[in-house]
Design a protein around this motif. Structure first.
Motif, PDB file in Angstrom:
ATOM      1  N   PRO A 111      -3.299  -2.384  -0.262  1.00  9.16           N
ATOM      2  CA  PRO A 111      -3.543  -3.599   0.517  1.00  9.16           C
ATOM      3  C   PRO A 111      -5.015  -3.796   0.855  1.00  9.16           C
ATOM      4  N   ASN A 118      -3.627  -7.880   6.689  1.00  5.86           N
ATOM      5  CA  ASN A 118      -3.415  -7.712   5.257  1.00  5.86           C
ATOM      6  C   ASN A 118      -3.506  -9.101   4.613  1.00  5.86           C
ATOM      7  N   GLN A 121      -4.089  -7.812  -1.894  1.00  7.04           N
ATOM      8  CA  GLN A 121      -4.007  -6.472  -2.444  1.00  7.04           C
ATOM      9  C   GLN A 121      -4.620  -6.423  -3.834  1.00  7.04           C
TER      10      GLN A 121
END
Length: 151
Positions: A111, A118, A121
Motif C-alpha cells: 500500500p 491508503n 498501491q
C-alpha cells in the motif's frame, strides 16, 4: 541490480522537476521491471474511497482488463481494505485472486500511504513461483515513501 543500487535511481526519478507525476510513476515502473529480473508486471492502482474502487494508473507489462477493482476483490482489493502488504507466493493457491495472465505465478502488493491514508498501491506480478522476500517488501515500502512525497 540490487535494491540498494536502485534506491538513488528512484529518488532521481521522484525529484525530477521536468516531468509530471504520472511520468515519474511510469519511469519507476520501467526501472523496476527492467532491473529486477522476476518483476514481470509493475503498476500502480489508486483508490477512490467514495466508490470503494481502485483505478489503474501507470504500469508496464502485459495489457490488463482490470482497470477498476472493487475494494476487497483480488489481492489489490484486499490490500485496499487491510492496509497491509500482501505477498502471494503462488497465485494458484489463492481463492480471492483475479487472474491477469495465465503466466503469472506470484504477486506482491504494497500500500501507498499519504498522510496516513491508503491512497493506492504498487502491484507487482511475477512469472516465477515464490520469488518475493522481505527485502522486496522493504524496498517497495521505500519506493512508496518516495512516491508519497509527490502528493
Amino acid at each position: 541490480m540490487t535494491f540498494e543500487a536502485l534506491q538513488p535511481k528512484v529518488i532521481e526519478i521522484t525529484t525530477n522537476t521536468t516531468i509530471t507525476r504520472d511520468e515519474k510513476l511510469l519511469k519507476i515502473c520501467q526501472l523496476l521491471e527492467q532491473n529486477i529480473v522476476y518483476y514481470t508486471w509493475v503498476g500502480f492502482y489508486f483508490a477512490n474511497h467514495e466508490t470503494k474502487t481502485l483505478h489503474l494508473g501507470p504500469y508496464v507489462g502485459a495489457e490488463t482488463d482490470h482497470t477498476v477493482i472493487p475494494f476487497g476483490k483480488g489481492i489489490c482489493g484486499q490490500v485496499a481494505v487491510s492496509n497491509e502488504n500482501f505477498v502471494v507466493p503462488d497465485v494458484a493457491a489463492q481463492d480471492n485472486y483475479i487472474a491477469c495472465s495465465f503466466t503469472v505465478k506470484s504477486e506482491i502488493v504494497v500500500p501507498l500511504f499519504v498522510n496516513g491514508q491508503n491512497i493506492g498501491q504498487i502491484d507487482i506480478d511475477s512469472n516465477v513461483l515464490d520469488p518475493f522476500t522481505k527485502e522486496d517488501e522493504l524496498f517497495l515500502e521505500f519506493v512508496n515513501k518516495e512516491i508519497a512525497k509527490l502528493y
